[in-house]
Write an enzyme that holds these catalytic residues in place. Structure first.
Site: not given
Ligand code: SAM
Length: 342
Positions: A251
């Protein structure tokens, strides 16, 4: 211009819907302020009258009446014989010592400049402006305190859903699971309790890996949950896992980026490996439920993504090559969409 000299007919509907929507702008701030004032712990052991609440919180009678009135009509308090009690929802999610405390969201959201003009700008530009136009994830990398605040907020809204996903999803036979963009590791923590034979890795940006390690230590799960620092778009995904879990990840991203993630997962899983997408799903018509259409608006404000329908996620998995695609409603608004690599 309307010719008012001709008189006018009464409206064909009443206007309560407009009143409800206008005045809903007070709902979240009232809840967040009640949390900050300590209304809910005050009522944890015993109910209280309005006068007792006013005295404990050093508020006047008018303010207390408004505060307790909104909290009661929203369903967080119940009034019986002129005394206020916590409802079950408040006991679960609004007491700071509950594992399911939602306080992280209140702390994150209360200072975000969400206004009609910022939302209009995000809609017109079709670009996120939640962090004043800066990339959310880069901002976290540069500002570890903001990363901590954000990760705590994600944990507080995801941990109840994680327990539901662990209970109602099918994870039988899985030994090692990679939680891609796993944040605090909420899903690994919940699954670890439900499946004692499973091991987990939270694959995250470096600043969030440090936080996930703190959460694992807090739940005394360091021996079963570790972290891998990676950019899920640019780096190869580690091998040795029989499942990939992505919660609230699709999302955040455009259709093209989601395609890339599905393909990346497919390529790095072994034959028989499974992918789990955990999302709040829109109905097929994309106009309900209200919480999910509104969550899409939140995604417009902060990210380049949107909420998906089950059909859209199934299409993304099918296109990447996954088979046995299945949908399981798991908890609240959340569902799992899963697939298996043939
Ligand atoms: C909306 S949060 C979701 C966290 C968890 N999965 C949850 O549902 O509570 C999105 C996560 O994606 C990680 N993220 C964003 N870009 C990323 C990337 N390029 N590689 C790895 N993780 C990433 C962010 O640090 C964040 O913790």
């Amino acid at each position: 211009m309307i010719d008012e000299t001709a008189g006018f007919e009464p409206p064909t509907s009443d206007d309560r819907l407009i009143w409800d929507v206008w005045l809903s702008v007070y709902q979240f701030p009232t809840l967040a302020v009640a949390d900050a004032l300590g209304v809910f712990p005050l009522l944890k052991e015993a109910s209280a009258s309005s006068e007792e609440v006013a005295e404990q919180l050093s508020l006047g009678p008018r303010a207390t009446e408004a505060l307790l009135g909104v909290l009661t009509s929203l369903g967080f308090l119940e009034q019986r014989l002129s005394r206020f009690h916590l409802t079950d929802v408040a006991r679960n999610f609004l007491l700071p010592n509950s594992p399911y405390y939602w306080g992280g969201i209140f702390e994150l959201v209360r200072d975000i400049p969400f206004t009609c003009s910022t939302l209009r700008e995000a809609l017109k530009k079709d670009k996120p402006i939640g962090y004043e136009g800066d990339d959310v994830w880069e901002t976290h990398e540069l500002d570890p305190e903001q990363a901590r605040l954000f990760t705590r907020a994600m944990h507080s809204h995801s941990f109840p859903a994680a327990v539901g996903a662990a209970r109602h999803g099918d994870f039988t036979g899985i030994r090692r699971l990679l939680d891609v963009g796993g944040g605090s590791g909420a899903f690994c923590i919940a699954l670890a309790q439900e499946y004692p034979e499973m091991y987990f890795t939270v694959a995250e940006r470096p600043v969030v890996c440090t936080l996930a390690e703190e959460y694992a230590a807090h739940y005394r799960l360091q021996d079963r949950i570790d972290t891998a620092s990676l950019d899920m778009f640019g780096d190869p995904w580690p091998s040795g896992y029989d499942a990939h879990f992505l919660s609230n990840i699709f999302h955040d991203w455009s259709w093209e980026r989601c395609r890339l993630l599905a393909r990346q997962s497919f390529e790095s899983l072994p034959s028989g490996g499974r992918i789990y997408l955990h999302e709040m799903l829109l109905e097929d018509t994309r106009d309900a439920p209200l919480a999910v259409t509104s969550f899409s608006m939140n995604m417009i404000f902060f990210t380049e993504g949107k909420q998906f329908t089950a059909g859209e996620l199934e299409e993304l998995l099918g296109e990447a090559g996954f088979e046995e695609i299945a949908l399981t409603p798991t908890y609240g608004y959340y569902s799992l969409v899963t697939g298996r690599k043939p």
